[in-house]
Motif scaffolding. Structure first.
Motif, PDB file in Angstrom:
ATOM      1  N   ALA A  60       0.821  -1.207   0.000  1.00 26.36           N
ATOM      2  CA  ALA A  60       0.000   0.000   0.000  1.00 26.36           C
ATOM      3  C   ALA A  60       0.855   1.257   0.000  1.00 26.36           C
ATOM      4  O   ALA A  60       0.506   2.263  -0.612  1.00 26.36           O
ATOM      5  N   GLN A  61       1.977   1.191   0.719  1.00 21.26           N
ATOM      6  CA  GLN A  61       2.886   2.340   0.816  1.00 21.26           C
ATOM      7  C   GLN A  61       4.084   2.115  -0.110  1.00 21.26           C
ATOM      8  O   GLN A  61       4.748   1.084  -0.035  1.00 21.26           O
ATOM      9  N   TYR A  62       4.361   3.077  -0.951  1.00 23.34           N
ATOM     10  CA  TYR A  62       5.449   2.953  -1.917  1.00 23.34           C
ATOM     11  C   TYR A  62       6.813   3.082  -1.246  1.00 23.34           C
ATOM     12  O   TYR A  62       7.032   3.974  -0.423  1.00 23.34           O
ATOM     13  N   ALA A  63       7.715   2.182  -1.598  1.00 20.01           N
ATOM     14  CA  ALA A  63       9.111   2.282  -1.165  1.00 20.01           C
ATOM     15  C   ALA A  63       9.997   1.728  -2.271  1.00 20.01           C
ATOM     16  O   ALA A  63       9.592   0.832  -3.024  1.00 20.01           O
ATOM     17  N   SER A  64      11.192   2.251  -2.345  1.00 22.44           N
ATOM     18  CA  SER A  64      12.143   1.752  -3.337  1.00 22.44           C
ATOM     19  C   SER A  64      12.420   0.266  -3.137  1.00 22.44           C
ATOM     20  O   SER A  64      12.549  -0.491  -4.095  1.00 22.44           O
ATOM     21  N   GLN A  65      12.486  -0.163  -1.873  1.00 21.84           N
ATOM     22  CA  GLN A  65      12.852  -1.545  -1.560  1.00 21.84           C
ATOM     23  C   GLN A  65      11.722  -2.532  -1.839  1.00 21.84           C
ATOM     24  O   GLN A  65      11.959  -3.747  -1.853  1.00 21.84           O
ATOM     25  N   THR A  66      10.504  -2.059  -2.023  1.00 23.96           N
ATOM     26  CA  THR A  66       9.367  -2.957  -2.230  1.00 23.96           C
ATOM     27  C   THR A  66       8.707  -2.714  -3.585  1.00 23.96           C
ATOM     28  O   THR A  66       8.942  -3.456  -4.539  1.00 23.96           O
ATOM     29  N   THR A  67       7.896  -1.676  -3.669  1.00 25.79           N
ATOM     30  CA  THR A  67       7.166  -1.395  -4.905  1.00 25.79           C
ATOM     31  C   THR A  67       8.107  -1.241  -6.094  1.00 25.79           C
ATOM     32  O   THR A  67       7.922  -1.877  -7.136  1.00 25.79           O
ATOM     33  N   ILE A  69      -1.979  -4.341  24.519  1.00 28.41           N
ATOM     34  CA  ILE A  69      -1.667  -3.745  23.223  1.00 28.41           C
ATOM     35  C   ILE A  69      -2.155  -4.682  22.139  1.00 28.41           C
ATOM     36  O   ILE A  69      -2.050  -5.907  22.238  1.00 28.41           O
ATOM     37  N   ASP A  70      -2.744  -4.087  21.110  1.00 27.53           N
ATOM     38  CA  ASP A  70      -3.142  -4.802  19.907  1.00 27.53           C
ATOM     39  C   ASP A  70      -2.242  -4.307  18.791  1.00 27.53           C
ATOM     40  O   ASP A  70      -2.175  -3.096  18.540  1.00 27.53           O
ATOM     41  N   VAL A  71      -1.544  -5.202  18.126  1.00 30.01           N
ATOM     42  CA  VAL A  71      -0.620  -4.824  17.065  1.00 30.01           C
ATOM     43  C   VAL A  71      -1.221  -5.193  15.719  1.00 30.01           C
ATOM     44  O   VAL A  71      -1.658  -6.325  15.506  1.00 30.01           O
ATOM     45  N   VAL A  72      -1.252  -4.228  14.825  1.00 29.22           N
ATOM     46  CA  VAL A  72      -1.689  -4.458  13.455  1.00 29.22           C
ATOM     47  C   VAL A  72      -0.588  -3.962  12.533  1.00 29.22           C
ATOM     48  O   VAL A  72       0.115  -2.995  12.860  1.00 29.22           O
ATOM     49  N   CYS A  73      -0.413  -4.625  11.398  1.00 25.83           N
ATOM     50  CA  CYS A  73       0.672  -4.273  10.463  1.00 25.83           C
ATOM     51  C   CYS A  73       0.058  -3.850   9.125  1.00 25.83           C
ATOM     52  O   CYS A  73      -0.065  -4.667   8.200  1.00 25.83           O
ATOM     53  N   PRO A  74      -0.337  -2.579   8.987  1.00 21.97           N
ATOM     54  CA  PRO A  74      -1.072  -2.134   7.803  1.00 21.97           C
ATOM     55  C   PRO A  74      -0.273  -2.177   6.502  1.00 21.97           C
ATOM     56  O   PRO A  74      -0.859  -2.050   5.422  1.00 21.97           O
ATOM     57  N   GLY A  75       1.046  -2.329   6.587  1.00 20.89           N
ATOM     58  CA  GLY A  75       1.857  -2.360   5.376  1.00 20.89           C
ATOM     59  C   GLY A  75       2.034  -3.749   4.798  1.00 20.89           C
ATOM     60  O   GLY A  75       2.610  -3.901   3.715  1.00 20.89           O
ATOM     61  N   PHE A  76       1.558  -4.768   5.489  1.00 16.81           N
ATOM     62  CA  PHE A  76       1.705  -6.151   5.028  1.00 16.81           C
ATOM     63  C   PHE A  76       0.369  -6.640   4.471  1.00 16.81           C
ATOM     64  O   PHE A  76      -0.613  -6.772   5.208  1.00 16.81           O
ATOM     65  N   ALA A  77       0.332  -6.919   3.181  1.00 14.87           N
ATOM     66  CA  ALA A  77      -0.897  -7.429   2.574  1.00 14.87           C
ATOM     67  C   ALA A  77      -1.154  -8.870   2.972  1.00 14.87           C
ATOM     68  O   ALA A  77      -2.305  -9.310   2.993  1.00 14.87           O
ATOM     69  N   TYR A 105      -2.347  -9.871  18.417  1.00 17.17           N
ATOM     70  CA  TYR A 105      -1.917  -9.566  17.063  1.00 17.17           C
ATOM     71  C   TYR A 105      -3.117  -9.676  16.137  1.00 17.17           C
ATOM     72  O   TYR A 105      -3.802 -10.718  16.108  1.00 17.17           O
ATOM     73  N   ILE A 106      -3.398  -8.614  15.398  1.00 17.18           N
ATOM     74  CA  ILE A 106      -4.491  -8.602  14.425  1.00 17.18           C
ATOM     75  C   ILE A 106      -3.903  -8.971  13.076  1.00 17.18           C
ATOM     76  O   ILE A 106      -3.049  -8.268  12.543  1.00 17.18           O
ATOM     77  N   ALA A 107      -4.332 -10.086  12.519  1.00 16.51           N
ATOM     78  CA  ALA A 107      -3.742 -10.625  11.294  1.00 16.51           C
ATOM     79  C   ALA A 107      -3.804  -9.630  10.141  1.00 16.51           C
ATOM     80  O   ALA A 107      -4.611  -8.688  10.139  1.00 16.51           O
ATOM     81  N   ALA A 108      -2.950  -9.846   9.155  1.00 17.69           N
ATOM     82  CA  ALA A 108      -2.964  -9.035   7.936  1.00 17.69           C
ATOM     83  C   ALA A 108      -4.292  -9.228   7.200  1.00 17.69           C
ATOM     84  O   ALA A 108      -5.057 -10.160   7.485  1.00 17.69           O
ATOM     85  N   LEU A 109      -4.560  -8.373   6.241  1.00 20.79           N
ATOM     86  CA  LEU A 109      -5.801  -8.475   5.481  1.00 20.79           C
ATOM     87  C   LEU A 109      -5.904  -9.803   4.737  1.00 20.79           C
ATOM     88  O   LEU A 109      -6.992 -10.354   4.567  1.00 20.79           O
TER      89      LEU A 109
END
Length: 346
Positions: free
Chosen positions: A143-150, A280-288, A320-324
Motif C-alpha cells: 500500500a505504501q510505496y518504497a524503493s525496496q518494495t514497490t 496492546i493490539d498490534v496491526v501491520c497495515p503495510g503487510f498485505a 496480534y491482528i492478522a494481515a488483510l
C-alpha cells in the motif's frame, strides 16, 4: 488460480496486438522450502538486489557471500520452519488465495508472482503471453510505496519489457496508502477483531501500528514511504474513532547497523509494557499477507518481549491482528482500486 489456468490451444498472435486484459499481483517472495539450501538461494537473490542493499558491490559482495550467506541461512531456515504450513509458505499461500478471490470478483484473469524466489515475475509474464494477454495491470502488494518494495517489484516487469521485443502494454499501481477503500478495509478488519475480542482502548490499552522499516538514509533522500505510513496510520485511527494516545506508529524488521526509521517496534512495545499499559493490539497495515515478519517477529517474538517487560505479566494482554490476507474486505478494496486504475481497459 491465476497463472495456473489449464492449458488450451490458442491461435498464434502477437501479444502486442492482443486486447486481453489481466491483473498481475507481485509480492516480495519466499524460499521454496524451509531448508538451509533454499533459504540461501532466496537470500542471495533478495540481498543481491541493489534496491535492497544500496552499498557499492565491492563493499557489499564480500560481506554477503563471505559472511551472511554462510551464517544466516541455517538460522533463517529454522524460523521459516516455525511458520511453514501444509500448503507452503504463508506469504505464498495468502497471495495465491488473494489472486483467486480477486479473479472471481473482477471477472478477468489474475496472475501472481514473487519478486524474489518463485514463481518469478518473468516466468509468470511468459505464461501470460502464452495465454494471449496483451494488457497487464501490475499491482505490487504494498500500500505504501518504497524503493525496496514497490520499485523493486516494478524493476522485474521493466527488465522483462526490455528483454522482449513483443512485450505487453503495462500499467502500474504506484501505491494505495490513502485510498478510501483500503482504509475502509483496514478499519473493518480491526473492528471485526475487536467485536470478537474487545477493544484495548476501553481498558486503557493501545493500538500499535507496526510498519516494515527502511533505512533512514532512504527517507532522507526523498523516499515517500515514511510519510505514506504516517498518513495511513492517521487515516486508520480517524476511521476507527481513536483519540490521541490510544494509538501509535512504529517500524520493524531492521537489517544491518545503519539507522532505520524510528521508533523501532520492539523499543516502543517494551516502553509500553514498562509503563504498565495493560493491553496492546498490534496491526501491520503495510503487510498485505501474513509472513515471517508478522507471524514470527510480531506474534511470537514481540509478544514474548511485551509479556516479559510488563511489570505484572498476570494482567498483560498482547493481541496480534492478522494481515488483510484474502479476507472479503481486502478483496473488495483491491477490486475497487483495480477498477479505477484500469479505467478504459476494464
Amino acid at each position: 488460480m491465476g497463472y495456473n489456468h489449464e492449458s488450451v490451444s490458442r491461435p498464434h498472435r502477437s501479444m502486442a496486438n492482443s486486447n486481453k486484459i489481466a491483473l498481475l499481483l507481485i509480492n516480495t517472495g519466499s524460499p521454496d522450502a524451509p531448508t538451509e539450501e533454499a533459504v540461501r538461494r532466496y537470500l542471495a537473490e533478495f540481498l543481491g538486489d541493489r534496491r535492497i542493499v544500496e552499498l557499492p558491490r565491492w563493499k557489499w559482495w564480500p560481506i554477503l557471500h563471505g559472511i551472511i550467506l554462510r551464517t544466516r541461512p541455517k538460522k533463517s531456515a529454522e524460523r521459516y520452519r516455525g511458520v511453514w504450513t501444509d500448503e507452503g509458505s504463508p506469504l505464498i499461500v495468502h497471495t495465491r488465495r488473494t489472486a483467486g478471490a480477486l479473479e472471481a470478483e473482477l471477472g478477468i484473469p489474475v496472475y501472481w508472482s514473487m519478486r524474489y524466489g518463485s514463481p518469478s515475475t518473468a516466468s509468470v509474464l511468459d505464461r501470460m503471453k502464452a495465454d494471449g494477454v496483451g494488457r497487464v495491470l501490475v499491482m505490487p502488494m504494498f500500500a505504501q510505496y518504497a524503493s525496496q518494495t514497490t520499485a523493486a517489484c516494478l524493476d522485474g516487469v521493466s527488465e522483462y519489457q526490455l528483454s522482449h521485443v513483443d512485450a505487453p502494454a503495462v500499467r502500474t499501481i504506484h501505491d494505495y496508502h490513502d485510498d478510501p477503500a483500503y482504509i475502509d478495509a483496514l478499519a473493518a478488519h480491526v473492528r471485526a477483531y475487536w467485536d470478537e475480542h474487545g477493544s484495548p482502548v476501553s481498558t486503557g490499552g493501545r493500538l500499535v501500528m507496526s510498519f516494515h522499516g527502511i533505512p533512514q538514509a532512504s527517507s532522507n533522500r526523498g523516499d515517500v514511504y515514511e510519510a505514506q505510513c504516517l498518513r495511513t496510520a492517521s487515516l486508520l485511527a480517524e476511521r476507527l474513532g481513536l483519540e490521541e494516545g490510544a494509538w501509535s506508529v512504529c517500524f520493524q524488521s531492521r537489517f544491518g547497523r545503519d539507522e532505520w526509521l524510528r521508533p523501532y517496534t520492539i523499543d516502543s512495545v517494551r516502553e509500553l509494557a514498562e509503563a504498565g499499559v495493560p493491553r496492546i493490539d498490534v496491526v501491520c497495515p503495510g503487510f498485505a499477507a501474513d509472513c515471517l515478519e508478522t507471524i514470527e517477529e510480531i506474534d511470537d517474538e514481540l509478544r514474548r518481549e511485551y509479556l516479559a517487560a510488563f511489570r505484572d505479566d498476570a494482567g498483560a494482554e498482547f493481541h496480534y491482528i492478522a494481515a488483510l490476507n484474502d479476507s472479503p474486505e481486502a478483496v473488495k478494496a483491491y477490486a475497487s482500486i483495480v477498477r479505477r486504475e484500469a479505467a478504459g481497459w476494464i
